[in-house]
Design an enzyme around this catalytic site. Structure first.
Site, PDB file in Angstrom:
ATOM      1  NE  ARG A 184      99.689  60.182 103.722  1.00 19.12           N
ATOM      2  CZ  ARG A 184     100.987  60.376 103.965  1.00 19.12           C
ATOM      3  NH1 ARG A 184     101.586  61.443 103.495  1.00 19.12           N
ATOM      4  NH2 ARG A 184     101.680  59.517 104.673  1.00 19.12           N
ATOM      5  CE1 TYR A 220     104.681  73.000  91.151  1.00 17.15           C
ATOM      6  CE2 TYR A 220     103.821  75.063  92.041  1.00 17.15           C
ATOM      7  CZ  TYR A 220     104.548  73.885  92.205  1.00 17.15           C
ATOM      8  OH  TYR A 220     105.122  73.613  93.416  1.00 17.15           O
ATOM      9  NE  ARG A 249     104.375  65.335 103.193  1.00 11.00           N
ATOM     10  CZ  ARG A 249     105.340  65.464 102.296  1.00 11.00           C
ATOM     11  NH1 ARG A 249     105.832  64.394 101.701  1.00 11.00           N
ATOM     12  NH2 ARG A 249     105.830  66.643 101.999  1.00 11.00           N
ATOM     13  CG  ASP A 304      98.537  72.667  96.118  1.00  5.95           C
ATOM     14  OD1 ASP A 304      98.799  73.235  95.036  1.00  5.95           O
ATOM     15  OD2 ASP A 304      99.386  72.056  96.777  1.00  5.95           O
ATOM     16  NE  ARG A 333     104.570  72.603 102.128  1.00 14.50           N
ATOM     17  CZ  ARG A 333     105.709  72.482 101.448  1.00 14.50           C
ATOM     18  NH1 ARG A 333     106.776  71.975 102.028  1.00 14.50           N
ATOM     19  NH2 ARG A 333     105.774  72.878 100.201  1.00 14.50           N
TER      20      ARG A 333
END
Length: 353
Positions: free
Chosen positions: A40, A154, A31, A77, A27
């Site tokens: 974003r 998921y 963020r 992803d 990652r």
């Protein structure tokens, strides 16, 4: 390519003895970086950011431009290939994947399509091609895919979960349906991993993030055979591409993970790196182990923890990384320091011996 032309991380992944470990972060585009947060705002949808090639390329390269890591990973992803199988999904900001119509019946499994990545994932090739062109031999381009159990978690749950009770209900009450779903996912993921390699990925990481939620005997039934199925198919066509396996909360599963066919295992911080090395032996590579929370500490603390991991891992088949993804509020200067320590590790270990 001569040895000096082969990217550093690729050399480590292939088993060369090196002066210092290659270093990247899971990652690492995300963020905690102001550049990412600014982008974003312009592209609020994760799927926009990851499926518009020029945007995904820019995001993938943000950490490269800031820190010069030894690995540059595709911004994407693990659920990205699902629409190509006929599974409608979205990725909600801060919540993760949302599956519109969770799969829980034989009829739904039967309706799944085979993956045709050139048709359903047209953005992957230009992204990976551009990353290879940008970093050249100065860094290794990594691709990644989700493992069958984790994708199934998921898809059956419909979203992330803390208990995984819906998929465990299916696993323990109607295992035949789940095994067919896992088989289809394994073949699709192998196809997708091979496609990423063909498009430019030099190493591929398989994320089985939620396999650590399984008991050891259930891991052997629902996770391991399908990891093996993916790796076996990829190795059949791309035998020289190193493959990495990640399982979150894997301290009790290391020996089982070693049977997957992966060349390198990601070690989280719930096991000491020296213990992991002893349990796995010298021929399995290791990655990670540093608690992402360490990056909230002082520079001295970060340095000492990183050097401790490097010392215990040794100078062969080790890739320095966090034990999981970097946390959103991590100070950017501490991320920079992590890379700095990794790249100076040989000199620092001599000083701090």
């Amino acid at each position: 390519m001569t040895g000096s032309q082969v990217p550093y991380l690729l050399r480590a992944a292939r088993g060369e003895t090196l002066d210092r470990p290659p270093v990247w972060m899971m990652r690492q585009a995300g963020r905690y970086m102001k550049a990412y947060r600014d982008l974003r705002e312009k592209y609020p949808s994760f799927r926009e950011r990851s499926e518009i090639p020029e945007v995904a390329i820019e995001i993938s390269l943000q950490p490269w431009k800031a820190f010069q890591p030894d690995g540059v990973i595709l911004f994407s992803d693990i659920v990205t290939p699902l629409p190509g199988l006929g599974i409608d999904m979205d990725i909600a900001e801060g919540k993760g994947p949302i599956i519109a119509d969770p799969i829980r019946t034989q009829a739904q499994v039967d309706q799944l399509r085979s993956l045709e990545p050139e048709e359903s994932l047209p953005f992957i090739k230009p992204i990976l091609k551009a990353l290879r062109e940008e970093v050249g031999n100065q860094s290794t381009v990594l691709g990644f895919v989700g493992a069958p159990w984790t994708l199934a978690a998921y898809v059956v749950e419909g979203k992330g979960s803390k208990t995984y009770s819906v998929i465990k209900n299916l696993a323990f009450s109607d295992p035949a349906v789940l095994h067919q779903l896992l088989s289809k996912f394994a073949d699709a993921i192998a196809t997708y991993a091979r496609y990423q390699i063909d498009c430019g990925a030099q190493v591929v990481q398989l994320f089985d993030s939620w396999a650590g939620q399984l008991s050891p005997q259930d891991y052997d039934t629902f996770a391991l055979p399908y990891q093996q199925r993916v790796f076996r198919q990829v190795k059949a066509t791309h035998p020289d591409t190193p493959l990495i396996l990640l399982v979150s909360g894997s301290a009790g599963l290391l020996e089982r993970m070693a049977k997957s066919g992966a060349d390198i295992l990601t070690i989280d911080w719930t096991v000491d790196m020296a213990d992991a090395r002893q349990r796995l032996g010298s021929e399995i590579g290791v990655q990670g182990n540093v608690d992402p929370g360490v990056l909230f500490g002082s520079k001295d603390f970060i340095r000492d923890r990183v050097l401790d991991t490097i010392r215990k891992a040794g100078n062969r088949r080790h890739i320095l990384n966090l034990g999981h993804g970097i946390l959103p509020n991590t100070p950017e200067e501490n991320a920079a320091y992590f890379f700095e320590i990794g790249k100076q590790a040989d000199q620092l270990l001599a000083v701090h011996a």
